[in-house]
Design a protein around this motif. Structure first.
Motif, PDB file in Angstrom:
ATOM      1  N   MET A  91       0.888  -1.080  -0.028  1.00 33.81           N
ATOM      2  CA  MET A  91       0.000   0.123   0.113  1.00 33.81           C
ATOM      3  C   MET A  91       0.853   1.308   0.059  1.00 33.81           C
ATOM      4  SD  MET A  91      -2.833  -1.193   2.859  1.00 33.81           S
ATOM      5  CE  MET A  91      -1.510  -1.733   4.000  1.00 33.81           C
ATOM      6  N   THR A  92       0.868   2.205  -0.916  1.00 40.94           N
ATOM      7  CA  THR A  92       1.438   3.321  -1.091  1.00 40.94           C
ATOM      8  C   THR A  92       0.933   4.650  -0.549  1.00 40.94           C
ATOM      9  OG1 THR A  92       0.679   3.501  -3.219  1.00 40.94           O
ATOM     10  CG2 THR A  92       2.945   2.417  -3.056  1.00 40.94           C
ATOM     11  N   CYS A  93      -0.182   4.666  -0.329  1.00 40.55           N
ATOM     12  CA  CYS A  93      -0.812   5.759   0.194  1.00 40.55           C
ATOM     13  C   CYS A  93      -2.097   5.542   0.996  1.00 40.55           C
ATOM     14  CB  CYS A  93      -1.281   6.826  -0.962  1.00 40.55           C
ATOM     15  SG  CYS A  93      -2.404   5.886  -1.956  1.00 40.55           S
ATOM     16  N   SER A  94      -2.646   6.687   1.414  1.00 38.68           N
ATOM     17  CA  SER A  94      -4.112   6.445   2.310  1.00 38.68           C
ATOM     18  C   SER A  94      -4.994   5.988   1.370  1.00 38.68           C
ATOM     19  CB  SER A  94      -4.322   7.889   3.137  1.00 38.68           C
ATOM     20  OG  SER A  94      -4.495   8.709   2.109  1.00 38.68           O
ATOM     21  N   GLY A  95      -5.152   6.360   0.093  1.00 40.54           N
ATOM     22  CA  GLY A  95      -5.895   5.828  -0.712  1.00 40.54           C
ATOM     23  C   GLY A  95      -6.184   4.113  -0.851  1.00 40.54           C
ATOM     24  N   CYS A  96      -4.867   3.497  -0.783  1.00 39.87           N
ATOM     25  CA  CYS A  96      -4.707   2.457  -0.881  1.00 39.87           C
ATOM     26  C   CYS A  96      -5.234   1.654   0.295  1.00 39.87           C
ATOM     27  CB  CYS A  96      -3.218   1.752  -1.119  1.00 39.87           C
ATOM     28  SG  CYS A  96      -2.476   2.447  -2.502  1.00 39.87           S
ATOM     29  N   SER A  97      -4.914   2.190   1.408  1.00 41.32           N
ATOM     30  CA  SER A  97      -5.218   1.388   2.609  1.00 41.32           C
ATOM     31  C   SER A  97      -6.925   1.659   2.899  1.00 41.32           C
ATOM     32  CB  SER A  97      -4.632   2.127   3.843  1.00 41.32           C
ATOM     33  OG  SER A  97      -4.632   3.417   4.012  1.00 41.32           O
ATOM     34  N   GLY A  98      -7.206   2.868   2.417  1.00 40.46           N
ATOM     35  CA  GLY A  98      -8.641   3.280   2.480  1.00 40.46           C
ATOM     36  C   GLY A  98      -9.702   2.116   1.639  1.00 40.46           C
ATOM     37  N   ALA A  99      -8.911   1.662   0.481  1.00 40.23           N
ATOM     38  CA  ALA A  99      -9.611   0.556  -0.235  1.00 40.23           C
ATOM     39  C   ALA A  99      -9.607  -0.716   0.244  1.00 40.23           C
ATOM     40  CB  ALA A  99      -8.871   0.600  -1.526  1.00 40.23           C
ATOM     41  N   VAL A 100      -8.486  -0.852   0.898  1.00 42.44           N
ATOM     42  CA  VAL A 100      -8.611  -2.276   1.794  1.00 42.44           C
ATOM     43  C   VAL A 100      -9.613  -2.207   2.943  1.00 42.44           C
ATOM     44  CG1 VAL A 100      -7.166  -3.775   3.037  1.00 42.44           C
ATOM     45  CG2 VAL A 100      -6.290  -2.958   1.071  1.00 42.44           C
ATOM     46  N   GLU A 101      -9.517  -1.180   3.372  1.00 45.74           N
ATOM     47  CA  GLU A 101     -10.653  -1.058   4.791  1.00 45.74           C
ATOM     48  C   GLU A 101     -11.992  -0.983   4.192  1.00 45.74           C
ATOM     49  OE1 GLU A 101      -9.545   2.646   6.851  1.00 45.74           O
ATOM     50  OE2 GLU A 101      -7.673   1.815   7.614  1.00 45.74           O
ATOM     51  N   ARG A 102     -12.470  -0.371   3.010  1.00 46.26           N
ATOM     52  CA  ARG A 102     -13.519  -0.272   2.397  1.00 46.26           C
ATOM     53  C   ARG A 102     -14.018  -1.680   2.234  1.00 46.26           C
ATOM     54  NH1 ARG A 102     -12.082   4.164   0.371  1.00 46.26           N
ATOM     55  NH2 ARG A 102     -11.452   3.376  -1.785  1.00 46.26           N
ATOM     56  N   VAL A 103     -13.348  -2.773   1.529  1.00 47.67           N
ATOM     57  CA  VAL A 103     -13.829  -3.794   1.207  1.00 47.67           C
ATOM     58  C   VAL A 103     -14.128  -4.993   2.446  1.00 47.67           C
ATOM     59  CG1 VAL A 103     -12.855  -4.132  -1.106  1.00 47.67           C
ATOM     60  CG2 VAL A 103     -11.672  -5.059   0.727  1.00 47.67           C
ATOM     61  N   LEU A 104     -13.066  -4.682   3.551  1.00 46.58           N
ATOM     62  CA  LEU A 104     -13.185  -5.257   4.939  1.00 46.58           C
ATOM     63  C   LEU A 104     -14.485  -5.031   5.600  1.00 46.58           C
ATOM     64  CD1 LEU A 104      -9.724  -5.584   5.667  1.00 46.58           C
ATOM     65  CD2 LEU A 104     -10.868  -7.454   4.834  1.00 46.58           C
ATOM     66  N   SER A 105     -14.827  -3.722   5.493  1.00 42.59           N
ATOM     67  CA  SER A 105     -15.922  -3.086   6.244  1.00 42.59           C
ATOM     68  C   SER A 105     -17.281  -3.737   5.808  1.00 42.59           C
ATOM     69  CB  SER A 105     -16.098  -1.466   6.177  1.00 42.59           C
ATOM     70  OG  SER A 105     -16.473  -1.152   5.077  1.00 42.59           O
ATOM     71  N   LYS A 106     -17.433  -3.987   4.546  1.00 42.94           N
ATOM     72  CA  LYS A 106     -18.680  -4.681   3.880  1.00 42.94           C
ATOM     73  C   LYS A 106     -18.582  -6.298   3.713  1.00 42.94           C
ATOM     74  CE  LYS A 106     -18.678  -0.928   0.648  1.00 42.94           C
ATOM     75  NZ  LYS A 106     -18.527  -0.340  -0.711  1.00 42.94           N
ATOM     76  N   LEU A 107     -17.635  -6.809   4.262  1.00 45.14           N
ATOM     77  CA  LEU A 107     -17.265  -8.389   4.157  1.00 45.14           C
ATOM     78  C   LEU A 107     -18.129  -9.033   5.479  1.00 45.14           C
ATOM     79  CD1 LEU A 107     -16.264 -10.646   2.582  1.00 45.14           C
ATOM     80  CD2 LEU A 107     -14.172 -10.376   3.867  1.00 45.14           C
ATOM     81  N   GLN A 108     -19.000  -9.784   5.042  1.00 45.10           N
ATOM     82  CA  GLN A 108     -19.587 -10.490   6.221  1.00 45.10           C
ATOM     83  C   GLN A 108     -18.725 -11.532   6.854  1.00 45.10           C
ATOM     84  OE1 GLN A 108     -23.158 -12.470   4.634  1.00 45.10           O
ATOM     85  NE2 GLN A 108     -23.958 -12.830   6.873  1.00 45.10           N
ATOM     86  N   GLY A 109     -18.763 -11.580   8.059  1.00 46.91           N
ATOM     87  CA  GLY A 109     -17.967 -12.703   8.947  1.00 46.91           C
ATOM     88  C   GLY A 109     -16.541 -11.736   9.623  1.00 46.91           C
ATOM     89  N   VAL A 110     -16.363 -10.437   9.150  1.00 47.03           N
ATOM     90  CA  VAL A 110     -15.490  -9.739   9.630  1.00 47.03           C
ATOM     91  C   VAL A 110     -15.776  -8.929  10.733  1.00 47.03           C
ATOM     92  CG1 VAL A 110     -13.750  -7.961   9.249  1.00 47.03           C
ATOM     93  CG2 VAL A 110     -14.023  -9.697   7.527  1.00 47.03           C
ATOM     94  N   ASP A 111     -15.078  -9.337  12.085  1.00 49.10           N
ATOM     95  CA  ASP A 111     -15.628  -8.578  13.132  1.00 49.10           C
ATOM     96  C   ASP A 111     -14.762  -7.109  13.527  1.00 49.10           C
ATOM     97  OD1 ASP A 111     -17.363 -10.505  13.633  1.00 49.10           O
ATOM     98  OD2 ASP A 111     -15.841 -11.614  15.012  1.00 49.10           O
ATOM     99  N   SER A 112     -13.420  -7.587  13.019  1.00 46.91           N
ATOM    100  CA  SER A 112     -12.485  -5.994  13.163  1.00 46.91           C
ATOM    101  C   SER A 112     -11.389  -6.429  12.183  1.00 46.91           C
ATOM    102  CB  SER A 112     -12.104  -6.130  14.628  1.00 46.91           C
ATOM    103  OG  SER A 112     -11.276  -7.265  14.968  1.00 46.91           O
TER     104      SER A 112
END
Length: 72
Positions: free
Chosen positions: A12-33
Motif C-alpha cells: 500500500m503506497t498511500c492512504s487511498g490504498c489503505s482506504g480501499a482495503v478498509e472499505r472492502v473489509l468493512s462490507k465483508l460478512q463475517g469480519v468482526d474487526s
C-alpha cells in the motif's frame, strides 16, 4: 462460528490504498474487526470469514499481497 485471525502483508503506497482495503473489509460478512496499517504494510483481520474469502477481497482492490498467514 469460531474466531479466526489472519495477517496479510499488502503493498500500500498511500492512504487511498489503505482506504480501499478498509472499505472492502468493512462490507465483508463475517469480519468482526480489522487493523490496516499503511506504515507497516500489514492487514490483520479477525472474525469468522473464511481465509480464502478475505484474501480474494483484498486482492480485488488491486493491491499486491506479498504474504499471508492464519494466526489462529
Amino acid at each position: 462460528m469460531s474466531e479466526h485471525e489472519y495477517k496479510f502483508e499488502v503493498v500500500m503506497t498511500c492512504s487511498g490504498c489503505s482506504g480501499a482495503v478498509e472499505r472492502v473489509l468493512s462490507k465483508l460478512q463475517g469480519v468482526d474487526s480489522y487493523d490496516v496499517s499503511l506504515e507497516s504494510q500489514s492487514v490483520v483481520v479477525r472474525g469468522s470469514a473464511p481465509f480464502d474469502t478475505v484474501l480474494e477481497k483484498i486482492k480485488k482492490t488491486g493491491k499486491e499481497v506479498k504474504s499471508s498467514q492464519v494466526v489462529r
